[in-house]
Design a protein around this motif. Structure first.
Motif, PDB file in Angstrom:
ATOM      1  N   HIS A 135      -1.919  -1.813 -21.814  1.00 19.37           N
ATOM      2  CA  HIS A 135      -0.427  -1.084 -21.587  1.00 19.37           C
ATOM      3  C   HIS A 135      -0.124  -1.042 -20.187  1.00 19.37           C
ATOM      4  N   VAL A 136      -1.162  -1.362 -19.184  1.00 13.94           N
ATOM      5  CA  VAL A 136      -0.671  -1.368 -18.014  1.00 13.94           C
ATOM      6  C   VAL A 136       0.426  -2.546 -17.504  1.00 13.94           C
ATOM      7  N   HIS A 137       1.389  -2.351 -16.601  1.00 16.16           N
ATOM      8  CA  HIS A 137       2.239  -3.438 -16.248  1.00 16.16           C
ATOM      9  C   HIS A 137       1.482  -4.474 -15.545  1.00 16.16           C
ATOM     10  N   PRO A 138       1.888  -5.667 -16.210  1.00 11.82           N
ATOM     11  CA  PRO A 138       1.283  -7.024 -15.603  1.00 11.82           C
ATOM     12  C   PRO A 138       1.022  -7.177 -14.185  1.00 11.82           C
ATOM     13  N   THR A 139       1.894  -6.745 -13.452  1.00  8.69           N
ATOM     14  CA  THR A 139       1.840  -6.581 -12.015  1.00  8.69           C
ATOM     15  C   THR A 139       0.825  -5.828 -11.420  1.00  8.69           C
ATOM     16  N   ALA A 140       0.370  -4.784 -12.272  1.00  8.30           N
ATOM     17  CA  ALA A 140      -0.621  -3.738 -11.715  1.00  8.30           C
ATOM     18  C   ALA A 140      -2.082  -3.933 -12.378  1.00  8.30           C
ATOM     19  N   ARG A 141      -2.099  -4.880 -13.113  1.00  8.05           N
ATOM     20  CA  ARG A 141      -3.344  -5.034 -13.889  1.00  8.05           C
ATOM     21  C   ARG A 141      -4.668  -5.396 -13.112  1.00  8.05           C
ATOM     22  N   ASP A 142      -4.474  -6.162 -11.952  1.00 11.03           N
ATOM     23  CA  ASP A 142      -5.671  -6.357 -11.228  1.00 11.03           C
ATOM     24  C   ASP A 142      -5.905  -5.078 -10.446  1.00 11.03           C
ATOM     25  N   ALA A 143      -5.136  -4.424  -9.996  1.00  5.78           N
ATOM     26  CA  ALA A 143      -5.503  -3.471  -9.346  1.00  5.78           C
ATOM     27  C   ALA A 143      -6.077  -2.181 -10.153  1.00  5.78           C
ATOM     28  N   TYR A 144      -5.605  -2.123 -11.366  1.00  2.00           N
ATOM     29  CA  TYR A 144      -5.931  -1.259 -12.422  1.00  2.00           C
ATOM     30  C   TYR A 144      -7.617  -1.593 -12.786  1.00  2.00           C
ATOM     31  N   PRO A 163      -2.683   7.558 -18.734  1.00  5.77           N
ATOM     32  CA  PRO A 163      -1.268   7.126 -18.685  1.00  5.77           C
ATOM     33  C   PRO A 163      -0.790   7.400 -16.958  1.00  5.77           C
ATOM     34  N   GLU A 164      -1.320   8.623 -16.582  1.00  3.92           N
ATOM     35  CA  GLU A 164      -0.912   8.900 -14.980  1.00  3.92           C
ATOM     36  C   GLU A 164      -1.686   7.897 -14.244  1.00  3.92           C
ATOM     37  N   LEU A 165      -3.018   7.448 -14.383  1.00  2.00           N
ATOM     38  CA  LEU A 165      -3.473   6.611 -13.667  1.00  2.00           C
ATOM     39  C   LEU A 165      -2.830   5.166 -13.673  1.00  2.00           C
ATOM     40  N   ALA A 166      -2.414   4.637 -14.839  1.00  3.50           N
ATOM     41  CA  ALA A 166      -1.784   3.492 -15.054  1.00  3.50           C
ATOM     42  C   ALA A 166      -0.254   3.320 -14.166  1.00  3.50           C
ATOM     43  N   GLU A 167       0.309   4.666 -14.422  1.00  6.20           N
ATOM     44  CA  GLU A 167       1.581   4.750 -13.655  1.00  6.20           C
ATOM     45  C   GLU A 167       1.363   4.672 -11.973  1.00  6.20           C
ATOM     46  N   ALA A 168       0.313   5.358 -11.445  1.00  5.57           N
ATOM     47  CA  ALA A 168       0.137   5.456 -10.282  1.00  5.57           C
ATOM     48  C   ALA A 168      -0.061   4.087  -9.669  1.00  5.57           C
ATOM     49  N   VAL A 169      -0.861   3.207 -10.501  1.00  4.48           N
ATOM     50  CA  VAL A 169      -1.276   2.114  -9.887  1.00  4.48           C
ATOM     51  C   VAL A 169       0.054   1.156  -9.787  1.00  4.48           C
ATOM     52  N   LYS A 170       0.836   1.238 -10.902  1.00  7.65           N
ATOM     53  CA  LYS A 170       2.023   0.545 -10.939  1.00  7.65           C
ATOM     54  C   LYS A 170       3.233   1.030  -9.805  1.00  7.65           C
ATOM     55  N   THR A 171       3.185   2.172  -9.431  1.00  7.75           N
ATOM     56  CA  THR A 171       4.342   2.587  -8.606  1.00  7.75           C
ATOM     57  C   THR A 171       3.529   2.914  -7.260  1.00  7.75           C
ATOM     58  N   ARG A 172       2.505   2.354  -6.989  1.00  6.17           N
ATOM     59  CA  ARG A 172       1.698   2.839  -5.722  1.00  6.17           C
ATOM     60  C   ARG A 172       2.613   2.383  -4.382  1.00  6.17           C
ATOM     61  N   ASP A 173       3.202   1.281  -4.286  1.00  7.91           N
ATOM     62  CA  ASP A 173       3.862   0.884  -3.446  1.00  7.91           C
ATOM     63  C   ASP A 173       3.384   0.824  -1.900  1.00  7.91           C
ATOM     64  N   GLY A 174       2.149   0.349  -1.795  1.00 10.43           N
ATOM     65  CA  GLY A 174       1.466   0.248  -0.506  1.00 10.43           C
ATOM     66  C   GLY A 174       0.358   1.538  -0.573  1.00 10.43           C
ATOM     67  N   ARG A 175       0.597   2.556  -1.237  1.00 11.24           N
ATOM     68  CA  ARG A 175      -0.243   3.671  -1.351  1.00 11.24           C
ATOM     69  C   ARG A 175      -1.549   3.367  -1.895  1.00 11.24           C
TER      70      ARG A 175
END
Length: 321
Positions: free
Chosen positions: A166-175, A259-271
């Motif tokens: 359910h994690v955005h494809p661009t964020a799956r590695d980071a997740y 869900p909050e963890l998945a969203e945080a990884v997706k929108t981390r924007d360098g953080r």
């Protein structure tokens, strides 16, 4: 008499006459003594005495003594647990052999069951019945209880890992990288199996030294209104029943934390995502409450993660001039 199991039959035509006879029989001083109803502790007056039916059970109180009815008997009964457990069990078994009322039978059976617990036994050889149905690799109670807790925590990790679809494809590695960090930390602490080990849990004040666990109440309360408690180390039935108790996430795992963890990884924007904060919410007693199944509310808790803790604060680099 107050606190005496022996009963006497005394007949009198007045309260004063009964009080005099009772004091003589039980060798109590007449001044300061009084009579009350056994069932609820109501103190007798002359007019009340005359309205009582024959064969009424009364308690004679000496100076300074009190009687609160059946509650006083319960207090004495509970006090006997510590000093006369064997005698209480034997008396309950004798009563059970002649008891016909189903409700009283149930009370006596439960009493015998609870007082016969082999709480202090730890090894398989000391309490073979406790281990019935368990694999032979478990040599003592603590090893199985740790395994039981580890299994629950492992299931939580599995749920978090399976959310990757359910994690955005661009964020799956980071997740996945965060899940690996959490997994390594859990392995280092043996998946927090200490929460159910009575020695380690007692040291952390999660249970008593004997292994009694108390329900911590629903997520929206600080205590359990029914005072549920259980000692899974006591007997096989308690061990099995304890498996129905829940480690409830106060801030919900499925609805809020993951869900909050998945969203945080997706929108981390360098953080940098503060994965240790999420780890605490998912796998530790910072966000887990042990609750009896009756206190486990399935409704939405309506609680969310602390937005100020989702990302790590960047360290300030100070230049030296």
């Amino acid at each position: 008499g107050c606190g005496s199991p022996q009963k006497f039959g005394v007949a009198a035509g007045s309260l004063r006459g009964l009080l005099r006879k009772g004091c003589r029989l039980l060798q109590l001083p007449l001044p300061g003594s009084r009579l009350c109803l056994y069932e609820d502790g109501t103190e007798l007056t002359e007019s009340y005495f005359r309205a009582l039916p024959p064969q009424t059970e009364l308690v004679l109180l000496g100076p300074g003594e009190t009687w609160r009815g059946c509650a006083s008997d319960i207090e004495r009964f509970l006090a006997a647990f510590c000093t006369q457990r064997g005698a209480v069990v034997e008396a309950a078994r004798k009563l059970l052999s002649d008891e016909q009322a189903p409700k009283r039978q149930k009370l006596l059976v439960d009493l015998i069951h609870n007082l016969s617990e082999n709480i202090l036994a730890e090894d398989r050889e000391e309490d073979r019945r406790w281990f019935e149905g368990l694999e032979s690799r478990f040599k003592n109670k603590s090893s199985y209880m740790r395994y039981s807790c580890e299994s629950r925590i492992r299931s939580y990790l599995k749920e978090v890992s399976s959310f990757i679809s359910h994690v955005h494809p661009t964020a799956r590695d980071a997740y996945k990288a965060i899940i690996d960090l959490m997994s390594d930390k859990l392995k280092s602490v043996r998946y927090n199996g200490c929460y159910f080990d009575r020695r380690e849990a007692a040291a952390a004040r999660l249970c008593t030294a004997e292994g009694w666990f108390s329900c911590q109440g629903p997520f929206d309360r600080d205590d359990c209104p029914c005072k549920h408690s259980i000692n899974p180390y006591g007997n096989r039935e308690s061990r099995i029943l304890f498996s129905t108790w829940n480690l409830d996430h106060i801030i919900e795992k499925k609805r809020a934390v993951v869900p909050e963890l998945a969203e945080a990884v997706k929108t981390r924007d360098g953080r940098e995502v503060n994965w240790e904060y999420f780890y605490q919410l998912l796998f530790t007693v910072d966000n887990l409450k042990l609750v009896h199944i009756a206190c486990h509310k399935k409704t939405n808790h309506n609680l969310s993660c602390d937005k100020t803790k989702i990302y790590r604060k960047r360290k300030q680099n100070h230049k030296i001039s």
